[in-house]
Design an enzyme around this catalytic site. Structure first.
Site, short mmCIF file in Angstrom:
data_model
loop_
_atom_site.label_atom_id
_atom_site.label_comp_id
_atom_site.label_asym_id
_atom_site.label_seq_id
_atom_site.Cartn_x
_atom_site.Cartn_y
_atom_site.Cartn_z
N TRP A 100 0.90 -0.91 -0.42
CA TRP A 100 -0.18 0.07 -0.15
C TRP A 100 0.57 0.86 -0.05
O TRP A 100 0.46 2.42 -0.79
CB TRP A 100 -1.08 0.10 0.75
CG TRP A 100 -1.96 -0.95 1.21
CD1 TRP A 100 -2.28 -2.07 1.64
CD2 TRP A 100 -3.20 -1.84 -0.18
NE1 TRP A 100 -2.77 -2.93 1.68
CE2 TRP A 100 -3.28 -2.58 0.42
CE3 TRP A 100 -3.42 -1.15 -0.89
CZ2 TRP A 100 -4.29 -3.27 -0.54
CZ3 TRP A 100 -4.39 -1.32 -1.70
CH2 TRP A 100 -4.54 -2.68 -1.95
N ASP A 167 -1.79 6.96 6.26
CA ASP A 167 -3.27 5.61 5.94
C ASP A 167 -3.40 4.88 7.00
O ASP A 167 -2.29 3.88 7.12
CB ASP A 167 -2.99 4.72 4.44
CG ASP A 167 -3.07 3.80 4.02
OD1 ASP A 167 -4.71 3.49 4.59
OD2 ASP A 167 -3.23 3.04 3.32
N LYS A 191 -12.86 -1.83 6.79
CA LYS A 191 -12.08 -2.65 8.29
C LYS A 191 -12.70 -2.22 9.16
O LYS A 191 -13.61 -3.27 9.91
CB LYS A 191 -10.82 -2.34 8.30
CG LYS A 191 -10.29 -3.48 6.27
CD LYS A 191 -9.28 -2.31 6.40
CE LYS A 191 -8.12 -2.29 4.85
NZ LYS A 191 -8.55 -3.30 4.23
C1 LIG Z 1 -3.31 -0.28 4.09
C2 LIG Z 1 -4.26 0.02 3.28
N1 LIG Z 1 -4.01 1.04 2.52
C3 LIG Z 1 -5.08 1.23 0.91
C4 LIG Z 1 -6.19 -0.04 0.98
C5 LIG Z 1 -6.35 0.80 -0.41
O1 LIG Z 1 -7.73 0.63 0.09
P1 LIG Z 1 -9.22 0.52 -1.08
O2 LIG Z 1 -9.93 -0.40 -1.37
O3 LIG Z 1 -9.91 1.73 -0.30
O4 LIG Z 1 -8.44 1.69 -2.34
C6 LIG Z 1 -6.00 -0.82 1.38
C7 LIG Z 1 -7.09 -2.18 1.29
O5 LIG Z 1 -6.49 -2.59 1.94
C8 LIG Z 1 -4.76 -1.12 2.98
O6 LIG Z 1 -4.97 -2.03 3.85
#
Ligand SMILES: Cc1ncc(COP(=O)(O)O)c(C=O)c1O
Length: 354
Positions: A100, A167, A191
């Protein structure tokens, strides 16, 4: 049979939240109308949005401290882009702790220069880098508090001399932190907060308005703040369910109360991983995530037996992310301790059988 839902997200939500949201789909607040068929500009929904925004700030201890909460669309992935569009003028520093963070770096690089202050890539992201320094002349520092895929979690945060962006998609509202250390926090709801479809952004207003580029309205935090998170039609259902989940958390005793349960769940699973010779943990011990425990079988020949036993015990969602394999037990706020105990029972039963 009771299903123990270890899904990594979308994931388990509190039963009472599911019940109340399904009622609201049929008849919202005894209005005779569904939550899904009323105007987002109507008072009942405006109240939902305002309640959700203020609960988020209250639970994080950020009320009256210059922060605004927004419920936006496009997932956390859109925030990778929005953060850069709104804050990146020349150069930003990113801590690379996994998939991520990498995705966030990739999007920010579209706009300007991004420097990786540290990375754990060389070790397959099984630890959190420490001891790095954050240059004072950068626009902001970005980190990912919990690495959902590899199962690592930042246990402490640097004293950043520049705005700190985080994030927190996979561990928001799960543990006590000094949230005033952060200038911008974002988290996809799916989550610890609600269903997929909305992303919480908590932002300190005074970091905005410092870039020279033109920002498209829908990507501009200032526009969303000025419109009280109602610039365009919000994802009404996702915001409503998030509000209910935040109310549920507040009634439980807020973050301090849930943190205790989360610590207990993590202790139970990690002691089994460490004691049972059939399993090995993926991440280094000191950086283990309390939300996503990642582990592997020492001997893959046992996979079929273990998977069958898991199925028979009603344990679902335990597969590791498609990019890494193995197993991942996601233990978000709504997952009861009993589910972790059920999983540990199957793991020790496997030891007896093998
Ligand atoms: C830490 C983290 N950041 C970003 C994301 C991406 O999120 P989204 O699918 O809402 O774009 C995730 C998805 O699991 C994640 O775990």
């Amino acid at each position: 049979m009771k299903i123990h839902n270890f899904s990594a997200g979308p994931c388990i939500l509190p039963q009472e939240v599911l019940l109340k949201s399904s009622e609201a789909v049929m008849d919202f607040n005894n209005s005779g109308l569904s939550l899904l068929e009323i105007s987002h500009r109507s008072k009942p929904f405006v109240d939902v949005m305002e309640n959700a925004r203020s609960l988020a700030l209250e639970l994080l201890g950020l009320e009256g401290k210059g922060y605004k909460a927004l419920f936006l669309q496009g997932g956390a992935s859109t925030q990778f882009l929005m953060v850069a569009l709104n804050l990146l003028e020349k150069r930003a520093g990113y801590l690379n702790t996994g998939t991520w963070s990498n995705n966030a770096i990739k999007e920010a690089r579209i706009y300007d220069d991004v420097y990786e202050v540290a990375s754990s890539k060389e070790a397959g992201y099984n630890y959190i880098p420490k001891g790095y320094s954050i240059p004072e002349d950068y626009d902001y520092f970005h980190c990912t508090s919990n690495n959902t895929i590899f199962g690592t979690q930042m246990k402490s945060f640097p004293d950043s001399p520049i705005p700190m962006v985080c994030d927190m998609s996979s561990d928001i509202f799960s543990r006590q932190l000094d949230f005033t250390k952060f200038d911008l926090i974002y988290a996809g709801a799916q989550k610890n907060m609600g269903p997929a479809g909305t992303t919480l952004v908590v932002i300190k207003e005074d970091i905005l308005g410092k870039v020279s580029r033109k920002i498209p309205s829908v990507m501009d935090y200032k526009v969303h703040i000025d419109k009280s998170s109602m610039f365009n039609t919000p994802p009404v259902f996702a915001v409503y369910v998030s509000m209910l989940t935040l109310e549920w958390l507040k009634n439980l005793g807020g973050i301090p109360a849930i943190e205790k349960v989360n610590e207990m769940k993590a202790r139970v699973i990690y002691s089994e991983i460490d004691l049972n010779p059939l399993f090995k943990g993926y991440s280094v011990k000191e950086d283990r995530s309390n939300m996503n425990a990642t582990f592997n079988l020492v001997n893959d020949d046992l996979k079929e037996t273990f998977d069958t036993m898991l199925k028979e015990a009603g344990i679902s969602g335990l597969n590791g992310h498609r990019s890494v394999g193995g197993y991942r037990a996601s233990m978000y706020n709504a997952l009861p301790l009993d589910s972790v105990k059920a999983l540990v029972e199957v793991m020790s039963e496997l030891e007896t059988k093998a």
